[in-house]
Design a protein around this motif. Sequence first.
Motif, PDB file in Angstrom:
ATOM      1  N   SER A 109       0.829  -1.206   0.000  1.00  0.00           N
ATOM      2  CA  SER A 109       0.000   0.000   0.000  1.00  0.00           C
ATOM      3  C   SER A 109       0.866   1.260   0.000  1.00  0.00           C
ATOM      4  O   SER A 109       0.519   2.249  -0.656  1.00  0.00           O
ATOM      5  N   VAL A 110       1.994   1.246   0.695  1.00  0.00           N
ATOM      6  CA  VAL A 110       2.913   2.385   0.659  1.00  0.00           C
ATOM      7  C   VAL A 110       3.482   2.550  -0.748  1.00  0.00           C
ATOM      8  O   VAL A 110       3.612   3.666  -1.251  1.00  0.00           O
ATOM      9  N   LEU A 111       3.789   1.448  -1.395  1.00  0.00           N
ATOM     10  CA  LEU A 111       4.299   1.512  -2.769  1.00  0.00           C
ATOM     11  C   LEU A 111       3.247   2.092  -3.717  1.00  0.00           C
ATOM     12  O   LEU A 111       3.579   2.858  -4.620  1.00  0.00           O
ATOM     13  N   PHE A 112       1.992   1.765  -3.494  1.00  0.00           N
ATOM     14  CA  PHE A 112       0.924   2.349  -4.314  1.00  0.00           C
ATOM     15  C   PHE A 112       0.834   3.865  -4.123  1.00  0.00           C
ATOM     16  O   PHE A 112       0.537   4.595  -5.063  1.00  0.00           O
ATOM     17  N   VAL A 113       1.080   4.336  -2.906  1.00  0.00           N
ATOM     18  CA  VAL A 113       1.097   5.780  -2.671  1.00  0.00           C
ATOM     19  C   VAL A 113       2.248   6.419  -3.436  1.00  0.00           C
ATOM     20  O   VAL A 113       2.087   7.466  -4.065  1.00  0.00           O
ATOM     21  N   VAL A 114       3.417   5.788  -3.404  1.00  0.00           N
ATOM     22  CA  VAL A 114       4.573   6.303  -4.140  1.00  0.00           C
ATOM     23  C   VAL A 114       4.278   6.337  -5.638  1.00  0.00           C
ATOM     24  O   VAL A 114       4.699   7.253  -6.349  1.00  0.00           O
ATOM     25  N   LEU A 115       3.523   5.373  -6.119  1.00  0.00           N
ATOM     26  CA  LEU A 115       3.182   5.306  -7.539  1.00  0.00           C
ATOM     27  C   LEU A 115       1.958   6.165  -7.893  1.00  0.00           C
ATOM     28  O   LEU A 115       1.436   6.052  -8.998  1.00  0.00           O
ATOM     29  N   ALA A 116       1.516   6.997  -6.969  1.00  0.00           N
ATOM     30  CA  ALA A 116       0.412   7.938  -7.170  1.00  0.00           C
ATOM     31  C   ALA A 116      -0.919   7.240  -7.423  1.00  0.00           C
ATOM     32  O   ALA A 116      -1.689   7.626  -8.302  1.00  0.00           O
ATOM     33  N   ALA A 117      -1.196   6.204  -6.654  1.00  0.00           N
ATOM     34  CA  ALA A 117      -2.491   5.521  -6.720  1.00  0.00           C
ATOM     35  C   ALA A 117      -3.074   5.439  -5.301  1.00  0.00           C
ATOM     36  O   ALA A 117      -3.135   4.366  -4.708  1.00  0.00           O
ATOM     37  N   PRO A 118      -3.507   6.574  -4.743  1.00  0.00           N
ATOM     38  CA  PRO A 118      -3.951   6.565  -3.347  1.00  0.00           C
ATOM     39  C   PRO A 118      -5.221   5.753  -3.095  1.00  0.00           C
ATOM     40  O   PRO A 118      -5.386   5.191  -2.018  1.00  0.00           O
ATOM     41  N   ASP A 119      -6.109   5.662  -4.082  1.00  0.00           N
ATOM     42  CA  ASP A 119      -7.331   4.887  -3.889  1.00  0.00           C
ATOM     43  C   ASP A 119      -7.012   3.398  -3.765  1.00  0.00           C
ATOM     44  O   ASP A 119      -7.560   2.693  -2.916  1.00  0.00           O
ATOM     45  N   VAL A 120      -6.100   2.918  -4.573  1.00  0.00           N
ATOM     46  CA  VAL A 120      -5.675   1.520  -4.487  1.00  0.00           C
ATOM     47  C   VAL A 120      -4.928   1.287  -3.177  1.00  0.00           C
ATOM     48  O   VAL A 120      -5.093   0.248  -2.522  1.00  0.00           O
ATOM     49  N   ALA A 121      -4.114   2.269  -2.763  1.00  0.00           N
ATOM     50  CA  ALA A 121      -3.360   2.149  -1.518  1.00  0.00           C
ATOM     51  C   ALA A 121      -4.295   2.048  -0.312  1.00  0.00           C
ATOM     52  O   ALA A 121      -4.062   1.232   0.587  1.00  0.00           O
ATOM     53  N   MET A 122      -5.346   2.857  -0.295  1.00  0.00           N
ATOM     54  CA  MET A 122      -6.291   2.799   0.830  1.00  0.00           C
ATOM     55  C   MET A 122      -7.020   1.466   0.874  1.00  0.00           C
ATOM     56  O   MET A 122      -7.225   0.897   1.948  1.00  0.00           O
ATOM     57  N   THR A 123      -7.394   0.953  -0.278  1.00  0.00           N
ATOM     58  CA  THR A 123      -8.072  -0.339  -0.323  1.00  0.00           C
ATOM     59  C   THR A 123      -7.149  -1.454   0.140  1.00  0.00           C
ATOM     60  O   THR A 123      -7.548  -2.325   0.921  1.00  0.00           O
ATOM     61  N   GLU A 124      -5.911  -1.426  -0.323  1.00  0.00           N
ATOM     62  CA  GLU A 124      -4.934  -2.449   0.071  1.00  0.00           C
ATOM     63  C   GLU A 124      -4.647  -2.384   1.566  1.00  0.00           C
ATOM     64  O   GLU A 124      -4.549  -3.418   2.225  1.00  0.00           O
ATOM     65  N   ALA A 125      -4.523  -1.182   2.101  1.00  0.00           N
ATOM     66  CA  ALA A 125      -4.247  -1.044   3.525  1.00  0.00           C
ATOM     67  C   ALA A 125      -5.427  -1.518   4.365  1.00  0.00           C
ATOM     68  O   ALA A 125      -5.244  -2.208   5.364  1.00  0.00           O
ATOM     69  N   ALA A 126      -6.627  -1.158   3.954  1.00  0.00           N
ATOM     70  CA  ALA A 126      -7.804  -1.515   4.747  1.00  0.00           C
ATOM     71  C   ALA A 126      -8.119  -2.999   4.673  1.00  0.00           C
ATOM     72  O   ALA A 126      -8.338  -3.650   5.688  1.00  0.00           O
ATOM     73  N   ILE A 127      -8.149  -3.541   3.470  1.00  0.00           N
ATOM     74  CA  ILE A 127      -8.554  -4.942   3.303  1.00  0.00           C
ATOM     75  C   ILE A 127      -7.368  -5.880   3.392  1.00  0.00           C
ATOM     76  O   ILE A 127      -7.381  -6.847   4.146  1.00  0.00           O
ATOM     77  N   GLY A 128      -6.334  -5.597   2.621  1.00  0.00           N
ATOM     78  CA  GLY A 128      -5.181  -6.499   2.577  1.00  0.00           C
ATOM     79  C   GLY A 128      -4.437  -6.571   3.883  1.00  0.00           C
ATOM     80  O   GLY A 128      -4.143  -7.646   4.389  1.00  0.00           O
ATOM     81  N   SER A 129      -4.122  -5.421   4.431  1.00  0.00           N
ATOM     82  CA  SER A 129      -3.314  -5.403   5.648  1.00  0.00           C
ATOM     83  C   SER A 129      -4.177  -5.530   6.902  1.00  0.00           C
ATOM     84  O   SER A 129      -3.905  -6.357   7.764  1.00  0.00           O
ATOM     85  N   GLY A 130      -5.203  -4.725   7.001  1.00  0.00           N
ATOM     86  CA  GLY A 130      -5.994  -4.696   8.227  1.00  0.00           C
ATOM     87  C   GLY A 130      -6.942  -5.861   8.410  1.00  0.00           C
ATOM     88  O   GLY A 130      -6.825  -6.640   9.353  1.00  0.00           O
ATOM     89  N   LEU A 131      -7.874  -5.997   7.491  1.00  0.00           N
ATOM     90  CA  LEU A 131      -8.927  -7.004   7.639  1.00  0.00           C
ATOM     91  C   LEU A 131      -8.390  -8.437   7.547  1.00  0.00           C
ATOM     92  O   LEU A 131      -8.764  -9.295   8.344  1.00  0.00           O
ATOM     93  N   THR A 132      -7.516  -8.677   6.596  1.00  0.00           N
ATOM     94  CA  THR A 132      -6.996 -10.034   6.418  1.00  0.00           C
ATOM     95  C   THR A 132      -6.182 -10.480   7.625  1.00  0.00           C
ATOM     96  O   THR A 132      -6.327 -11.608   8.102  1.00  0.00           O
ATOM     97  N   THR A 133      -5.329  -9.589   8.139  1.00  0.00           N
ATOM     98  CA  THR A 133      -4.536  -9.934   9.318  1.00  0.00           C
ATOM     99  C   THR A 133      -5.444 -10.184  10.518  1.00  0.00           C
ATOM    100  O   THR A 133      -5.249 -11.142  11.273  1.00  0.00           O
TER     101      THR A 133
END
Length: 84
Positions: free
Chosen positions: A44-68
């Motif tokens: 998700s941090v890499l997505f922010v660096v690549l200028a895709a904040p919407d994808v980064a927020m989704t990855e952080a919320a679902i991929g990192s938070g919910l899945t863990t």
Amino acid sequence: MSTLMQGLGLVIALATIGAATLAILTRSTVTAVLAAGLVSLLASVLFVVLAAPDVAMTEAAIGSGLTTFLFFFVMGRIRRESEK
């Protein structure tokens, strides 16, 4: 893309590879789940660096938070069931 952004992207990519390797090679389930969550967080941090904040927020919320959270929730349920 500037040289600084390329360097930052490379560092994040290498850290992601390291965390993924840790998740695969560790014998501890808790460490593996945390390392997998770290992989998702770094993605998700890499997505922010690549200028895709919407994808980064989704990855952080679902991929990192919910899945863990779900992994730890299920592990707790399995431990309680095995104690009965």
